[in-house]
Design a protein around this motif. Structure first.
Motif, short mmCIF file in Angstrom:
data_model
loop_
_atom_site.label_atom_id
_atom_site.label_comp_id
_atom_site.label_asym_id
_atom_site.label_seq_id
_atom_site.Cartn_x
_atom_site.Cartn_y
_atom_site.Cartn_z
N ASN A 159 39.66 44.22 43.67
CA ASN A 159 40.56 43.37 42.89
C ASN A 159 39.84 42.28 42.10
O ASN A 159 40.37 41.17 41.93
N LYS A 160 38.60 42.59 41.70
CA LYS A 160 37.81 41.66 40.88
C LYS A 160 37.72 40.28 41.55
O LYS A 160 37.85 39.24 40.89
N SER A 161 37.48 40.31 42.84
CA SER A 161 37.45 39.09 43.65
C SER A 161 36.15 38.32 43.49
O SER A 161 35.06 38.87 43.62
N ARG A 162 36.27 37.04 43.19
CA ARG A 162 35.09 36.18 43.07
C ARG A 162 34.36 36.06 44.41
O ARG A 162 33.14 36.09 44.46
N SER A 163 35.12 35.94 45.50
CA SER A 163 34.50 35.76 46.81
C SER A 163 33.75 37.02 47.25
O SER A 163 32.67 36.92 47.85
N VAL A 164 34.29 38.18 46.95
CA VAL A 164 33.60 39.44 47.29
C VAL A 164 32.32 39.56 46.48
O VAL A 164 31.27 39.98 47.00
N CYS A 165 32.38 39.18 45.22
CA CYS A 165 31.18 39.20 44.37
C CYS A 165 30.12 38.26 44.95
O CYS A 165 28.94 38.62 45.04
N LYS A 166 30.55 37.08 45.38
CA LYS A 166 29.62 36.11 45.94
C LYS A 166 28.96 36.65 47.21
O LYS A 166 27.76 36.50 47.43
N GLU A 167 29.76 37.31 48.03
CA GLU A 167 29.25 37.87 49.30
C GLU A 167 28.20 38.95 49.05
O GLU A 167 27.25 39.10 49.82
N HIS A 168 28.35 39.70 47.94
CA HIS A 168 27.44 40.80 47.63
C HIS A 168 26.43 40.44 46.53
O HIS A 168 25.80 41.33 45.95
N LEU A 169 26.30 39.14 46.26
CA LEU A 169 25.34 38.63 45.28
C LEU A 169 25.56 39.21 43.88
O LEU A 169 24.62 39.35 43.10
N LEU A 170 26.80 39.54 43.57
CA LEU A 170 27.14 40.03 42.24
C LEU A 170 27.57 38.85 41.36
O LEU A 170 28.25 37.94 41.82
N ASN A 171 27.18 38.89 40.11
CA ASN A 171 27.50 37.82 39.17
C ASN A 171 28.93 38.03 38.65
O ASN A 171 29.18 38.86 37.79
N TYR A 172 29.84 37.25 39.20
CA TYR A 172 31.27 37.39 38.87
C TYR A 172 31.53 37.24 37.37
O TYR A 172 32.25 38.04 36.77
#
Length: 290
Positions: A159-172
């Motif tokens: 769901n294009k989650s900022r927190s999930v991106c942060k957890e996986h070191l992805l640049n939101y």
């Protein structure tokens, strides 16, 4: 403010006094197409402010002819006019146009959108995780472009989650930018009467990528470098590639970055027989597997 950069004397002596203009170093395909679209027929004699090397112009015309963007008289074809309309590299546009035939337009649109952005991973660490570890989580043995597809699918599935991106070191922010580019590309794509399609067959996706990037095909040479099929230009795998520790025999790439050596960036593994299947007009009688 002022910036002071320190170099060893030997390195400094090797530097150019001025950086060469971009037009002398860049891919000229888009430039040539746009000039032809506004009526400049003889590109070689066009009065550029900084003329690119003539051999680069000739190579560009050869590539555009292979892409069916210009005819035998070097005039724009119907496909050429379409390529001018798309705001991306002509070779990637061909991939998009061909994706309808291969039934994988959703995947190709996503990959092309991801190729328009940089720094998909952040440089910070989280819970002891490094970018290298996170990249391995998404890495595909087929190469970088399929890896980009995996990353974007993960982004959407969560769901294009900022927190999930942060957890996986992805640049939101970068992934959101890719998402916006994807929406724009889809609108361009549908404008030409194309229907969206999808597949889970990675071989089909890679063949479709080859249909536009066949010029950028290379093979692994016994000397430890990669060489392009047509010009035997020496290349290496970029350190950021998921294939940096692998040595696939045949690959295609999106671009070349030059520094101490020439690096292929955004690499995808292909099969040798696909070259004649997909791009026989370019490789017939020239196919070599040194």
């Amino acid at each position: 403010g002022e910036a002071f950069r320190l170099y060893t004397e030997s390195s400094f002596e090797k530097m150019l006094m001025e950086t060469p203009p971009d037009i002398t170093r860049s891919n000229l395909a888009d430039v040539v197409l746009k000039l032809k679209a506004i009526g400049i027929s003889n590109i070689v004699k066009f009065n550029f402010l900084t003329p690119p090397p003539s051999k680069h112009l000739c190579k560009t015309l050869e590539v555009l002819h292979a892409l069916n963007a210009i005819d035998d008289k070097a005039d724009l074809t119907a496909i050429g006019f379409v390529l001018v309309e798309f705001p991306i590299d002509p070779m990637l546009t061909v991939c998009l146009l061909e994706s309808d035939k291969y039934g994988c337009s959703e995947e190709i649109l996503t990959i092309v959108a991801m190729l328009q952005v940089n720094n998909v991973f952040t440089k910070s660490q989280r819970s002891g995780k490094t970018v290298k570890q996170m990249k391995f989580k998404f890495a595909a043995k087929e190469g970088d472009m399929i890896t980009y597809l995996n990353i974007f699918r993960f982004f959407v599935e969560n769901n294009k989650s900022r927190s999930v991106c942060k957890e996986h070191l992805l640049n939101y922010d970068v992934l959101c930018k890719a998402d916006n580019i994807l929406k724009r590309l889809k609108s361009f794509y549908k404008r030409y009467g194309k229907e969206l399609s999808s597949t889970d067959d990675d071989a089909t996706i890679r063949k479709c990528l080859l249909s536009g990037l066949f010029v950028n095909a290379a093979y692994y040479h016994h000397t430890g470098v990669y060489k392009t099929f047509r010009d035997h230009f020496n290349l290496s795998i970029h350190p950021s590639s998921v294939l940096v520790s692998e040595r696939p025999k045949y690959v295609i790439f999106n671009e070349v970055l030059g520094s101490s050596q020439n690096y292929m960036k955004d690499i995808t593994v292909i099969e040798s027989e696909w070259l004649l299947e997909v791009a026989s007009h370019y490789y017939v009688n020239k196919f070599e597997t040194s």
